[in-house]
Design an enzyme around this catalytic site. Structure first.
Site, PDB file in Angstrom:
ATOM      1  N   TYR A  30       0.823  -1.657  -0.143  1.00 56.18           N
ATOM      2  CA  TYR A  30      -0.308  -0.409   0.236  1.00 56.18           C
ATOM      3  C   TYR A  30       1.094   1.592   0.292  1.00 56.18           C
ATOM      4  O   TYR A  30       2.096   1.120   0.012  1.00 56.18           O
ATOM      5  CB  TYR A  30      -1.292   0.042   1.592  1.00 56.18           C
ATOM      6  CG  TYR A  30      -0.537   0.170   2.333  1.00 56.18           C
ATOM      7  CD1 TYR A  30       0.533  -0.561   3.202  1.00 56.18           C
ATOM      8  CD2 TYR A  30      -0.172   1.666   3.597  1.00 56.18           C
ATOM      9  CE1 TYR A  30       1.280  -0.322   4.385  1.00 56.18           C
ATOM     10  CE2 TYR A  30       0.249   2.097   4.512  1.00 56.18           C
ATOM     11  CZ  TYR A  30       1.207   0.922   4.864  1.00 56.18           C
ATOM     12  OH  TYR A  30       1.824   1.255   6.130  1.00 56.18           O
ATOM     13  N   LYS A 144       6.598  -1.852   2.038  1.00 52.53           N
ATOM     14  CA  LYS A 144       4.592  -1.171   2.440  1.00 52.53           C
ATOM     15  C   LYS A 144       3.893  -2.060   2.717  1.00 52.53           C
ATOM     16  O   LYS A 144       3.028  -1.972   1.240  1.00 52.53           O
ATOM     17  CB  LYS A 144       5.067   0.100   2.011  1.00 52.53           C
ATOM     18  CG  LYS A 144       3.905   1.162   2.410  1.00 52.53           C
ATOM     19  CD  LYS A 144       4.408   2.502   1.955  1.00 52.53           C
ATOM     20  CE  LYS A 144       3.266   3.544   3.614  1.00 52.53           C
ATOM     21  NZ  LYS A 144       3.394   3.318   4.666  1.00 52.53           N
ATOM     22  N   GLU A 177      12.602   2.346  13.861  1.00 48.33           N
ATOM     23  CA  GLU A 177      11.235   3.453  13.453  1.00 48.33           C
ATOM     24  C   GLU A 177      10.255   3.455  14.521  1.00 48.33           C
ATOM     25  O   GLU A 177      10.091   2.316  15.212  1.00 48.33           O
ATOM     26  CB  GLU A 177      10.966   3.297  12.055  1.00 48.33           C
ATOM     27  CG  GLU A 177      10.863   1.829  11.525  1.00 48.33           C
ATOM     28  CD  GLU A 177      10.278   1.293  10.671  1.00 48.33           C
ATOM     29  OE1 GLU A 177      10.081   2.502   9.907  1.00 48.33           O
ATOM     30  OE2 GLU A 177       9.829   0.526  10.257  1.00 48.33           O
ATOM     31  N   LEU A 201      11.023   1.055   6.474  1.00 48.85           N
ATOM     32  CA  LEU A 201      10.551   1.561   5.588  1.00 48.85           C
ATOM     33  C   LEU A 201      10.927   3.378   4.630  1.00 48.85           C
ATOM     34  O   LEU A 201      11.936   3.990   5.312  1.00 48.85           O
ATOM     35  CB  LEU A 201       9.068   2.090   5.514  1.00 48.85           C
ATOM     36  CG  LEU A 201       8.313   2.225   4.383  1.00 48.85           C
ATOM     37  CD1 LEU A 201       7.959   1.249   4.074  1.00 48.85           C
ATOM     38  CD2 LEU A 201       7.255   3.422   5.068  1.00 48.85           C
TER      39      LEU A 201
HETATM   40  N1  PDD Z   1       3.251   5.529   7.154  1.00 46.01           N
HETATM   41  N2  PDD Z   1       7.553   3.843   8.275  1.00 46.01           N
HETATM   42  C1  PDD Z   1       7.010   2.755   8.949  1.00 46.01           C
HETATM   43  C2  PDD Z   1       7.059   1.963   9.796  1.00 46.01           C
HETATM   44  C3  PDD Z   1       5.501   3.391   7.999  1.00 46.01           C
HETATM   45  O1  PDD Z   1       4.183   3.436   8.151  1.00 46.01           O
HETATM   46  C4  PDD Z   1       5.594   4.827   8.143  1.00 46.01           C
HETATM   47  C5  PDD Z   1       3.691   5.493   7.065  1.00 46.01           C
HETATM   48  C6  PDD Z   1       7.010   5.618   7.858  1.00 46.01           C
HETATM   49  C7  PDD Z   1       6.782   6.993   7.319  1.00 46.01           C
HETATM   50  O2  PDD Z   1       6.639   7.010   5.988  1.00 46.01           O
HETATM   51  P1  PDD Z   1       6.860   8.355   5.043  1.00 46.01           P
HETATM   52  O3  PDD Z   1       7.492   9.493   5.599  1.00 46.01           O
HETATM   53  O4  PDD Z   1       6.700   7.329   3.614  1.00 46.01           O
HETATM   54  O5  PDD Z   1       4.818   8.321   5.543  1.00 46.01           O
HETATM   55  C8  PDD Z   1       7.727   5.192   8.532  1.00 46.01           C
HETATM   56  C9  PDD Z   1       2.074   5.752   6.472  1.00 46.01           C
HETATM   57  C10 PDD Z   1       2.057   7.204   6.738  1.00 46.01           C
HETATM   58  C11 PDD Z   1       0.358   5.156   7.283  1.00 46.01           C
HETATM   59  O6  PDD Z   1       0.493   3.554   7.111  1.00 46.01           O
HETATM   60  O7  PDD Z   1      -0.163   5.159   7.147  1.00 46.01           O
END
Ligand code: PDD
Length: 282
Positions: A30, A144, A177, A201
């Site tokens: 996703y 992801k 993270e 991620l």
């Molecule tokens: N989540 N690490 C994890 C495990 C994440 O699920 C996310 C983002 C990030 C940050 O990635 P980015 O800057 O590309 O949003 C890091 C999204 C927002 C979610 O699951 O809703």
């Protein structure tokens, strides 16, 4: 309207098979993309990451990058909200349940938009509290994927502790993270975040922040920090699509720095806002 398998249809008419492998096996990926006044931020980066995730799980997307971007733009054409989030999910598709890839299968591609919320000014001003929990995930965290059970449990633990985020601590590696965010720290004027690895991620927001830090001439090190190093850091913050750049002022029950968002965090948060403004107009 939602996008499902090539069609724009009302949400109430959008159905996915009970045999969908996303539903039964978590066999899918996703993306979440923020839109500011109807303009997606870093759409190209998110689509690229979706393709990376698809490749990593050996799933061939039925659309090209430009085609997918075209669908996204059509989906948000009438969105006037200041903040909106586009959710894209691609699963391997529906087929009688077996673990291995079925021979005849077509990916399920779903996209929809929901109203987003900006982090409140008071939260930005005060920062959030985060907890630290053991990382029970494996080594596919760079994908992801919709397998979010550890992240769901982590966020629930945070919510029950009255905290805004849970940070995963991995034995022998460090605090890698957040449940839905990347982590940064500032120590003696040096910004650090974990390197690209199977434990995190590759966040789109993380990447923007690293570019902003470089533009400021801020020294950067790509290293995972231990719990102790984080707890004694001058500043800690998280980054994500929806939280942008957000200070962590209490970590594992201890105050970070003087308990208020630090100057480097605030500068990067404001630079990030300016970047959004330049690219999306708000
Ligand atoms: N989540 N690490 C994890 C495990 C994440 O699920 C996310 C983002 C990030 C940050 O990635 P980015 O800057 O590309 O949003 C890091 C999204 C927002 C979610 O699951 O809703």
């Amino acid at each position: 309207m939602v996008f499902l398998n090539g069609q724009f249809i009302p949400e109430k008419q959008a159905f996915v098979s009970i045999c969908d492998r996303g539903f039964q096996l978590g066999d899918g990926i996703y993306e979440v993309i923020r839109c500011y006044q109807g303009r997606p931020f870093r759409l190209g980066d998110h689509i690229e990451r979706l393709f990376q995730s698809a490749q990593a799980i050996r799933l061939e997307l039925p659309y090209g990058r430009d085609e997918l971007a075209g669908f996204v733009n059509r989906l948000i054409a009438d969105v006037t909200w200041d903040y909106a989030d586009i959710y894209i999910q691609v699963t391997r598709g529906g087929a009688p349940r077996v673990h291995e890839f079925p021979a005849q299968i077509h990916p399920t591609v779903l996209m929809y938009v929901s109203r987003g919320q900006a982090v409140s000014p008071i939260t930005l001003e005060q920062g959030i509290e985060a907890i630290i929990i053991p990382d029970t995930r494996g080594t596919l965290c760079n994908i992801k994927s919709v397998n979010l059970l550890p992240n769901v449990l982590a966020r629930q633990a945070a919510a029950e502790a009255g905290a805004g985020e849970a940070l995963f601590e991995r034995e022998g590696i460090g605090v890698v993270e957040g449940a839905a965010s990347n982590i940064f720290a500032v120590r003696k004027g040096v910004l650090s975040t974990g390197p690209l690895s199977p434990y995190t991620l590759p966040g789109v927001t993380r990447d923007c922040v690293l570019q902003l830090a470089k533009a400021q001439g801020l020294p950067v090190e790509l290293e995972f920090l231990s719990r102790e190093e984080l707890l004694t850091a001058d500043e800690v913050f998280i980054t994500s699509t929806s939280k942008e750049v957000l200070a962590v002022t209490i970590l594992a029950g201890q105050m970070i720095g003087d308990g208020r968002p630090g100057p480097i965090t605030l500068k990067l948060a404001s630079d990030y806002r300016s970047l959004v403004k330049r690219e999306c107009g708000i």
